[in-house]
Design an enzyme around this catalytic site. Sequence first.
Site: not given
Length: 418
Positions: A22-23, A93, A117, A122, A327, A397
Amino acid sequence: MDRFRVRGGRRLGGSVRVSGAKNAALPALAATLLTDQPVTLNNVPGVNDVRTMFRVLEHLGAEAVVENGSSCRVRVGALKELEAPYDLVRKMRASVLVLGPLVARFGRARVSLPGGCAIGERPIEMHLAALRRLGATVELAHGYVDARAGRLEGAEITFEMKTVTGTENALMAATLARGSTVLRNCAGEPEIVDLAELLRAMGARIEGAGSDVIRIEGVPSLHGAVHSIVPDRIEAATFIMAGVLAGGSVSVEACRPDHLGAPIERLREAGARIETTETSVRVSGGFPLSSRDVVTAPYPGFATDLQAQYMTAMTQASGASVITEAIFENRFMHVSELRRMGADISHDGRQAIVKGRTRLTGAQVMATDLRASACLVLAALIAEGTTDLNRVYHIDRGYERIEEKLLALGADIERMKT
Ligand code: EPU
């Protein structure tokens, strides 16, 4: 709002095929805005975030054709719109990835500012600082980023901290800038390398993707290309953990074990039996696990996107493990849901302490974000009794047909329409 009903305790076995990442698919789709020629992408995962990106592109004026399940062809001739509106950006996003390509090719972009989110604040100020360094004027008003530029100018840009989509936005913008750009302190995720490969196939001149420093020699235009999206390392590692916890013998196919160094090492140290080939991972479950601490970090460190799933694994390990989320500031929403299933986890700020080994029991639980849902599915697979996982739209998602893949491995899981 669908939910999953999982009856725990089935032993998993067989093989599962990993989808495209996905990313990596999201920036690749945004990159199609950089040329007026068609770009064909293969191994695109059928997940809702990708569908949202199609909608963003179509809204802007792209012809997006899905040719078969996992291939698509996108051509962006003239634009209908220069705006990625609130309704789409608030859904995802990563829509902000159209910012760099739009400014670079069309000299103007309006993108709704993503809000907070589920996993934290973020912000995107590093994306905006990079575009300003490349010569764009960037203003914020009425909840939108408004960026304008003539042709962008190459620049030296040092990111304050590692940012994945920030690096991608700057990289895409710099491909069409006049002259040379040097990006320093870049994120080095495999998805960035994949994007650079696509951009190079489109005619961009890029060196160093995957390292701290990326050098780009701008070109006046890019052309069409055909590219295959890199396998999803987060999906692969999720199935590896399913195998560790509930296998049998599970083979995770069509993946890149070289992208899975940190999770495989941690799991092996914890006692898991994992063997790799160049494109697959075989997991033999049923061995006792002992606790191993983890601190999330940018690649090649342990991915924040696997922190929740690893937490489920540690509920089955003897001893206490400390899991540090370095993170994002708010990525422990799954803790209270895991507790409802019997896990012994306390957390304070960015650290969680998981005490194992605990017996998990099926319960009504609620997915709060994408990776949190995956950790609850893992927990449900090994829990005694039935778990109803609500709000699976989060998992849709980013995981392609996860219930079908798990069913094929022998899990007792069904999607209930509500
Ligand atoms: N950050 C800033 N300012 C910025 C940009 C980032 O302070 O301008 C901070 C963030 O708040 C965060 C850290 O920097 O604390 C790292 O964020 P990064 O920008 O790297 O995250 P991202 O690019 O928004 C991508 C993935 C995420 C993944 C993170 C970290 C995509 C589309 N998303 O997000 O994936 O968690 O990198 O690896 O690539 C997911 O797939 O579930 C997911 C959330």
